[in-house]
Design an enzyme around this catalytic site. Sequence first.
Site, PDB file in Angstrom:
ATOM      1  N   ASP A  85       5.059   1.847  -3.225  1.00  0.00           N
ATOM      2  CA  ASP A  85       4.347   1.803  -4.494  1.00  0.00           C
ATOM      3  C   ASP A  85       4.364   0.369  -5.023  1.00  0.00           C
ATOM      4  O   ASP A  85       5.394  -0.317  -4.977  1.00  0.00           O
ATOM      5  CB  ASP A  85       5.022   2.740  -5.491  1.00  0.00           C
ATOM      6  CG  ASP A  85       4.399   2.663  -6.864  1.00  0.00           C
ATOM      7  OD1 ASP A  85       3.363   3.317  -7.080  1.00  0.00           O
ATOM      8  OD2 ASP A  85       4.928   1.931  -7.715  1.00  0.00           O
ATOM      9  N   GLU A 139       0.855  -1.189   0.000  1.00  0.00           N
ATOM     10  CA  GLU A 139       0.000   0.000   0.000  1.00  0.00           C
ATOM     11  C   GLU A 139       0.890   1.237   0.000  1.00  0.00           C
ATOM     12  O   GLU A 139       1.752   1.391   0.870  1.00  0.00           O
ATOM     13  CB  GLU A 139      -0.903  -0.018   1.226  1.00  0.00           C
ATOM     14  CG  GLU A 139      -1.655   1.267   1.495  1.00  0.00           C
ATOM     15  CD  GLU A 139      -2.524   1.712   0.332  1.00  0.00           C
ATOM     16  OE1 GLU A 139      -2.384   2.874  -0.099  1.00  0.00           O
ATOM     17  OE2 GLU A 139      -3.327   0.895  -0.150  1.00  0.00           O
ATOM     18  N   ASP A 191      -5.490  -4.472  -6.791  1.00  0.00           N
ATOM     19  CA  ASP A 191      -6.686  -3.785  -6.296  1.00  0.00           C
ATOM     20  C   ASP A 191      -6.343  -2.378  -5.830  1.00  0.00           C
ATOM     21  O   ASP A 191      -6.819  -1.910  -4.806  1.00  0.00           O
ATOM     22  CB  ASP A 191      -7.299  -4.605  -5.146  1.00  0.00           C
ATOM     23  CG  ASP A 191      -8.665  -4.089  -4.732  1.00  0.00           C
ATOM     24  OD1 ASP A 191      -9.321  -3.413  -5.549  1.00  0.00           O
ATOM     25  OD2 ASP A 191      -9.070  -4.336  -3.579  1.00  0.00           O
TER      26      ASP A 191
END
Length: 300
Positions: free
Chosen positions: A144, A117, A165
């Site tokens: 990243d 995340e 996602d």
Amino acid sequence: MFKSVLPALLLLLGAGTPWPGKAEIVHSERSLYRNIMVEDKGDLRCLRFNVKQKKSNQSCLYKSQPQQLVFNYTKLLFSGLILNSQPERILIVGLGGGTMSNTLHQLYPDARIDNVEIDPAVIKVAREYFGFFENERVTAIDQDGRLFIKRALMKKQQYDWIILDAFNGEYIPEHLLTREFLQEAKQLLSDNGVLTSNTFSNSGLYAYESATYYDVFGDYFNVRNSVNENRIILTAKQPLPDMKILSRRLDDLDKRLKPYGVNIKVIFALMTQASQEKDWPEDTRVLTDQYSPANLLNID
């Protein structure tokens, strides 16, 4: 076959955004990347991003039943288990509230789950407000997603299941849509590895995404329905197995996934092969690092 499963689909996958009425804001902050809000409405708690005056739910849970999955797309992502029902190493790019990670840890307590995340504030909120679980096998990495994959390749790591996602509040970050990125993700898959990507069937980038995934992976499954706009792209390192072979795995998966509100047999009925549809123009340009979604019109 689709008509026969539609009633179950409406019940088990839902029809629309789960956000009834006015919500109470229980947490709000401005991170380096976006406005983050946690909002409650009765038993429902949702993580929301606010970008350019547009709010979008990123993750939701029922406070009284956190095991029950809320979102349609989250349930559709479990189509990945039809191709590989015993993943030992899982990579999730985009944490949200950590719902997917928590569920997979319950299903596969011995599996290694790496959550990547970019926004450390999202990780903090997932821990404090959504019960995101971590231990020696379940980790959250503040990085990243593309950079993480590049470094994982250098370390010669591999994953049995990669789940893409990542959303910035508007859409998928453009550098996670290109041919070069998908080639890197494919290299990171184990020999029996699968990849699921959360995207949308109504996106202005639909044809470009389709052409790009097809260019990198060859044939893939679309997992989608007419009830909502979710589209899961399901593909693998190896050529896709025959549907008859895959259907034999459903009974066992169905028993394991039902406690989470996932009907894998309904999801299987929604799977179609891209090669049999080819619902994008032949001359559609493949997305690359030089030709990015920023140059395209993505209409909601």
